[in-house]
Write a protein that holds these residues in place. Structure first.
Motif, short mmCIF file in Angstrom:
data_model
loop_
_atom_site.label_atom_id
_atom_site.label_comp_id
_atom_site.label_asym_id
_atom_site.label_seq_id
_atom_site.Cartn_x
_atom_site.Cartn_y
_atom_site.Cartn_z
N ASP A 105 70.18 -10.08 49.96
CA ASP A 105 68.95 -10.67 50.51
C ASP A 105 68.47 -11.85 49.66
O ASP A 105 67.28 -12.18 49.67
CB ASP A 105 67.85 -9.62 50.60
N TRP A 106 69.41 -12.51 48.96
CA TRP A 106 69.02 -13.67 48.17
C TRP A 106 68.43 -14.74 49.08
O TRP A 106 68.98 -15.04 50.15
CB TRP A 106 70.21 -14.24 47.42
N GLY A 107 67.35 -15.34 48.66
CA GLY A 107 66.72 -16.40 49.43
C GLY A 107 65.90 -15.92 50.60
O GLY A 107 65.21 -16.73 51.24
N GLU A 108 65.96 -14.64 50.89
CA GLU A 108 65.19 -14.07 52.00
C GLU A 108 64.51 -12.77 51.54
O GLU A 108 64.74 -11.70 52.11
CB GLU A 108 66.09 -13.80 53.21
N PRO A 109 63.68 -12.84 50.50
CA PRO A 109 63.04 -11.61 50.02
C PRO A 109 62.13 -11.03 51.08
O PRO A 109 61.40 -11.76 51.76
CB PRO A 109 62.23 -12.10 48.81
N PRO A 110 62.17 -9.72 51.27
CA PRO A 110 61.35 -9.11 52.33
C PRO A 110 59.86 -9.22 52.01
O PRO A 110 59.46 -9.30 50.84
CB PRO A 110 61.83 -7.66 52.35
N LEU A 111 59.08 -9.22 53.06
CA LEU A 111 57.63 -9.22 52.88
C LEU A 111 57.19 -7.91 52.23
O LEU A 111 57.79 -6.85 52.46
CB LEU A 111 56.94 -9.41 54.22
N VAL A 112 56.15 -7.98 51.42
CA VAL A 112 55.65 -6.81 50.71
C VAL A 112 54.42 -6.27 51.43
O VAL A 112 53.56 -7.03 51.87
CB VAL A 112 55.30 -7.19 49.25
N ASP A 113 54.39 -4.95 51.58
CA ASP A 113 53.25 -4.31 52.22
C ASP A 113 51.97 -4.62 51.45
O ASP A 113 51.96 -4.72 50.22
CB ASP A 113 53.49 -2.79 52.27
N ASP A 114 50.88 -4.77 52.17
CA ASP A 114 49.60 -5.13 51.54
C ASP A 114 49.16 -4.08 50.53
O ASP A 114 48.63 -4.42 49.46
CB ASP A 114 48.52 -5.32 52.61
N ASP A 115 49.37 -2.81 50.85
CA ASP A 115 48.97 -1.75 49.92
C ASP A 115 49.78 -1.83 48.63
O ASP A 115 49.24 -1.67 47.52
CB ASP A 115 49.14 -0.38 50.56
N VAL A 116 51.08 -2.09 48.77
CA VAL A 116 51.93 -2.22 47.57
C VAL A 116 51.52 -3.43 46.76
O VAL A 116 51.43 -3.38 45.52
CB VAL A 116 53.41 -2.31 47.99
N ARG A 117 51.23 -4.53 47.44
CA ARG A 117 50.83 -5.74 46.73
C ARG A 117 49.51 -5.53 45.97
O ARG A 117 49.37 -5.95 44.82
CB ARG A 117 50.68 -6.90 47.73
#
Length: 477
Positions: free
Chosen positions: A268-280
């Motif tokens: 997933d280089w260059g395409e990091p997944p979005l992080v959940d708001d709670d985790v962030r």
């Protein structure tokens, strides 16, 4: 001759006591030399490889799943990070600093050794001419001072552990940046090779058209310049890839040649997944409350608090007990002296310095926390902008691919010539190259955000988050 025989009894006693002290000293720790051999250590470092059995044992302790096959056919980020955590020499230095701090705790907890003084005197015309004596000077440290000194030493050990954690994150940051540069450079080199091949076909076509008089010589010059630019980009990228590979080896604590023929996988280089708001939110709060450098600042403040308390305790006298024994020209004496420093200045200077040091440590902690807050906001904003730029580049690439498909179809139908078809393909390749560059920027922004948070947000490194803490907790043991 009683004047000559009378000292025999106290002299014998004194000799026996000296003999007891000699026996006590016989139980001391002995020195064992441990010289360094630079030639041997250089050879050992040059021989390090990722396939070593000892390295496998270290990795299994952190990642039990690696025991299924050794060495891995493809290394991922977590496995390489585990190698760095066990092999990086800077982390070895940080662990040694933890051990040194723990040694200071032993010193702080010890009762001060007494000073032993042996005395003798000879009076020529005295009926009992000899004086023999022994005395001790014993510092009576108060339990409160001992507790505070042990507490300060404990804070120093905690600070050393957090420095180890901070150094571990610095190594992780350097490794992630080098791996990202290495992976991005390899992908761009592959695209540049395809672009160079397409540009060569276009250049051959231009040569034939100019020779046939179909195009002006200036068109050939433009194609030649484009080809030269591709060669320059390839040379720069190869140098960057080699530098990134060397940086990866440095972060891993291995020689650069150890990375030859190593297969690295980052899907997933260059395409990091979005992080959940709670985790962030959770990681942001954790960074604002307990990031390793913030923890160091908080421990520094706690140590300053204890130093102020110790300075206040020092305004009261500290006693020195001095018992002894003397054979004074035929008379046995047992003196008992008590000494102490008169605190006329009430230790005001040291107390004022300690109070100012506590205030300074507190302001530094608050400034660092505010800086961390700003860094997190800036890193999150940079990732959002990089993600938008990457999305725009992908839309442009999609348009270029559609244009290439149309050019291929029109060429088959005879609507356009080969030059137009090749030009459309080159434009699509350049658009793809732009996408790779934008993805590299996006990956760098994600790496920066994780570095600010001191926490991985995605990928296999999540499994090592607890292991990193356990490494710090066990350092120096």
């Amino acid at each position: 001759m009683p004047s000559r025989k009378s000292p025999a009894v106290p002299l014998a006693r004194l000799c026996r006591r000296v003999a007891i002290c000699s026996v006590t000293l016989a139980g001391c720790v002995h020195y064992h030399p441990a010289p360094l051999d630079p030639a041997q250590s250089a050879d050992q470092f040059a021989a390090r490889r990722l396939t070593e059995v000892q390295l496998r044992d270290d990795l299994v302790r952190l990642m039990p799943q690696t025991s299924t096959g050794w060495p891995p056919r493809e290394w991922d980020r977590a496995e390489l990070l585990a190698v760095a955590l066990t092999q990086n020499p800077q982390l070895a230095v940080a662990r040694a600093q933890v051990t040194a701090a723990q040694s200071h705790e032993i010193t702080a907890a010890e009762t001060p050794n007494p000073d032993l003084t042996l005395q003798s005197e000879y009076a020529r015309h005295d009926p009992h001419p000899w004086l023999y004596g022994v005395s001790l000077n014993w510092l009576l440290r108060s339990p409160e001072r001992r507790r505070l000194e042990k507490q300060i030493a404990g804070f120093e050990t905690g600070d050393a552990r957090l420095q180890l954690m901070d150094q571990a994150w610095s190594v992780r940051s350097a490794l992630a940046a080098a791996l990202s540069e290495w992976e991005g450079g390899r992908r761009r080199l592959r695209l540049l090779a395809e672009l160079a091949a397409a540009q060569d076909r276009l250049l051959d076509l231009e040569k034939r058209r100019v020779a046939a008089g179909e195009d002006a010589p200036g068109e050939l010059l433009i194609s030649q310049q484009a080809r030269i630019q591709i060669e320059q980009q390839e040379a720069q990228l190869r140098a960057a890839v080699d530098a990134a590979q060397a940086a990866v080896a440095k972060a891993l604590g291995l020689p650069p040649q150890a990375m030859d023929d190593v297969t690295f996988n980052w899907p997933d280089w260059g395409e990091p997944p979005l992080v959940d708001d709670d985790v962030r939110r959770g990681t942001r709060e954790q960074a604002l409350l307990s990031r390793s450098d913030l923890g160091q600042a908080m421990i520094t403040y706690a140590a300053a608090e204890s130093k102020l308390e110790l300075s206040v305790a020092r305004q009261y006298p500290q006693f020195v007990l001095s018992p002894g024994y003397y054979w004074d020209h035929g008379i046995a004496k047992f003196p008992l002296d008590v000494g102490f420093t008169l605190p006329f200045n009430r230790n005001q200077g040291e107390i004022a310095e300690a109070r100012a040091g506590r205030e300074l440590a507190g302001q530094r902690m608050l400034a660092l926390q505010a800086g961390i807050y700003g860094e997190i906001v800036a890193a999150e904003r940079a990732e959002r902008i990089a993600r938008e730029s990457a999305a725009a580049a992908e839309r442009q690439w999609d348009a270029a691919r559609r244009q290439k498909l149309e050019a291929d179809l029109e060429f088959k139908l005879g609507a356009v010539n080969l030059q137009d078809q090749l030009s459309a393909g080159i434009l699509a390749m350049r658009a793809e190259l732009e996408v790779v560059e934008m993805r590299a920027e996006l990956q760098n922004s994600r790496n920066s955000l994780e570095d600010v948070l001191h926490a991985p947000l995605s990928g296999p490194e999540l499994a090592l988050a607890k292991s990193m803490s356990s490494i710090v907790a066990g350092a120096g043991s």
